[in-house]
Motif scaffolding. Structure first.
Motif, PDB file in Angstrom:
ATOM      1  N   UNK A  16       0.852  -1.187   0.000  1.00  0.00           N
ATOM      2  CA  UNK A  16       0.000   0.000   0.000  1.00  0.00           C
ATOM      3  C   UNK A  16       0.892   1.243   0.000  1.00  0.00           C
ATOM      4  N   UNK A  17       1.350   1.697  -1.174  1.00  0.00           N
ATOM      5  CA  UNK A  17       2.286   2.823  -1.217  1.00  0.00           C
ATOM      6  C   UNK A  17       1.683   4.116  -0.662  1.00  0.00           C
ATOM      7  N   UNK A  18       0.403   4.342  -0.847  1.00  0.00           N
ATOM      8  CA  UNK A  18      -0.209   5.564  -0.305  1.00  0.00           C
ATOM      9  C   UNK A  18      -0.219   5.517   1.217  1.00  0.00           C
ATOM     10  N   UNK A  19      -0.548   4.368   1.771  1.00  0.00           N
ATOM     11  CA  UNK A  19      -0.513   4.212   3.223  1.00  0.00           C
ATOM     12  C   UNK A  19       0.889   4.383   3.770  1.00  0.00           C
ATOM     13  N   UNK A  20       1.888   3.837   3.057  1.00  0.00           N
ATOM     14  CA  UNK A  20       3.276   3.979   3.495  1.00  0.00           C
ATOM     15  C   UNK A  20       3.718   5.437   3.457  1.00  0.00           C
ATOM     16  N   UNK A  21       3.294   6.172   2.432  1.00  0.00           N
ATOM     17  CA  UNK A  21       3.654   7.590   2.340  1.00  0.00           C
ATOM     18  C   UNK A  21       3.077   8.373   3.518  1.00  0.00           C
ATOM     19  N   UNK A  22       1.844   8.050   3.894  1.00  0.00           N
ATOM     20  CA  UNK A  22       1.225   8.722   5.047  1.00  0.00           C
ATOM     21  C   UNK A  22       1.953   8.345   6.326  1.00  0.00           C
ATOM     22  N   UNK A  23       2.265   7.046   6.491  1.00  0.00           N
ATOM     23  CA  UNK A  23       2.993   6.580   7.675  1.00  0.00           C
ATOM     24  C   UNK A  23       4.325   7.309   7.807  1.00  0.00           C
ATOM     25  N   UNK A  24       5.036   7.470   6.691  1.00  0.00           N
ATOM     26  CA  UNK A  24       6.341   8.144   6.714  1.00  0.00           C
ATOM     27  C   UNK A  24       6.213   9.640   6.971  1.00  0.00           C
ATOM     28  N   UNK A  25       5.129  10.254   6.550  1.00  0.00           N
ATOM     29  CA  UNK A  25       4.955  11.703   6.716  1.00  0.00           C
ATOM     30  C   UNK A  25       4.560  12.084   8.140  1.00  0.00           C
ATOM     31  N   UNK A  26       3.867  11.219   8.843  1.00  0.00           N
ATOM     32  CA  UNK A  26       3.355  11.566  10.169  1.00  0.00           C
ATOM     33  C   UNK A  26       4.441  12.018  11.148  1.00  0.00           C
ATOM     34  N   UNK A  27       5.559  11.288  11.301  1.00  0.00           N
ATOM     35  CA  UNK A  27       6.601  11.759  12.239  1.00  0.00           C
ATOM     36  C   UNK A  27       7.190  13.110  11.831  1.00  0.00           C
ATOM     37  N   UNK A  28       7.329  13.336  10.530  1.00  0.00           N
ATOM     38  CA  UNK A  28       7.857  14.628  10.066  1.00  0.00           C
ATOM     39  C   UNK A  28       6.923  15.777  10.429  1.00  0.00           C
ATOM     40  N   UNK A  29       5.645  15.455  10.583  1.00  0.00           N
ATOM     41  CA  UNK A  29       4.661  16.476  10.947  1.00  0.00           C
ATOM     42  C   UNK A  29       4.425  16.550  12.458  1.00  0.00           C
ATOM     43  N   UNK A  30       5.213  15.767  13.211  1.00  0.00           N
ATOM     44  CA  UNK A  30       5.123  15.820  14.659  1.00  0.00           C
ATOM     45  C   UNK A  30       4.162  14.822  15.280  1.00  0.00           C
ATOM     46  N   UNK A  31       3.687  13.866  14.504  1.00  0.00           N
ATOM     47  CA  UNK A  31       2.765  12.849  15.021  1.00  0.00           C
ATOM     48  C   UNK A  31       3.510  11.535  15.178  1.00  0.00           C
ATOM     49  N   UNK A  32       3.814  11.178  16.412  1.00  0.00           N
ATOM     50  CA  UNK A  32       4.539   9.946  16.690  1.00  0.00           C
ATOM     51  C   UNK A  32       3.569   8.870  17.169  1.00  0.00           C
ATOM     52  N   UNK A  33       4.015   7.619  17.096  1.00  0.00           N
ATOM     53  CA  UNK A  33       3.244   6.520  17.652  1.00  0.00           C
ATOM     54  C   UNK A  33       2.340   5.798  16.669  1.00  0.00           C
ATOM     55  N   UNK A  34       2.325   6.199  15.412  1.00  0.00           N
ATOM     56  CA  UNK A  34       1.520   5.500  14.409  1.00  0.00           C
ATOM     57  C   UNK A  34       2.438   4.545  13.664  1.00  0.00           C
ATOM     58  N   UNK A  35       2.183   3.240  13.812  1.00  0.00           N
ATOM     59  CA  UNK A  35       3.060   2.223  13.235  1.00  0.00           C
ATOM     60  C   UNK A  35       2.751   1.939  11.767  1.00  0.00           C
ATOM     61  N   UNK A  36       1.488   2.034  11.393  1.00  0.00           N
ATOM     62  CA  UNK A  36       1.119   1.686  10.015  1.00  0.00           C
ATOM     63  C   UNK A  36      -0.188   2.361   9.644  1.00  0.00           C
ATOM     64  N   UNK A  37      -0.283   2.754   8.383  1.00  0.00           N
ATOM     65  CA  UNK A  37      -1.518   3.299   7.817  1.00  0.00           C
ATOM     66  C   UNK A  37      -1.848   2.483   6.576  1.00  0.00           C
ATOM     67  N   UNK A  38      -3.101   2.079   6.443  1.00  0.00           N
ATOM     68  CA  UNK A  38      -3.597   1.438   5.223  1.00  0.00           C
ATOM     69  C   UNK A  38      -4.676   2.348   4.673  1.00  0.00           C
TER      70      UNK A  38
END
Length: 78
Positions: A16-38
């Motif tokens: 799920x490349x879109x989910x992976x892109x969101x997962x990778x963007x979250x820490x850069x935006x200051x949101x920690x603790x999310x392991x995976x997005x689908x």
């Protein structure tokens, strides 16, 4: 008339490349603790009362979802 929701998600074994892109963007935006997005799709249908669950499954499986890579769930709303 009835309202129906069809939720379509990529199968667990499908990348799920879109989910992976969101997962990778979250820490850069200051949101920690999310392991995976689908990422999936949600469809809302307003159907006649005489449209049965079998027809709804057929609609989802032939038009709304790619049955090779996606799973879906049909829910009638109260």
């Amino acid at each position: 008339m009835a309202r129906v929701v069809v939720e379509v998600m990529p199968r667990a074994e499908i990348l799920d490349p879109q989910g992976q892109a969101i997962t990778n963007a979250l820490p850069r935006l200051g949101f920690d603790g999310v392991a995976e997005v689908r990422q999936g799709k949600r469809f809302e249908l307003e159907v006649d009362d005489n449209v049965d669950d079998g027809q709804l499954e057929q609609i989802a499986g032939t038009l709304l979802a790619n049955t090779v890579i996606e799973d879906w769930k049909v829910t009638r709303l109260p």
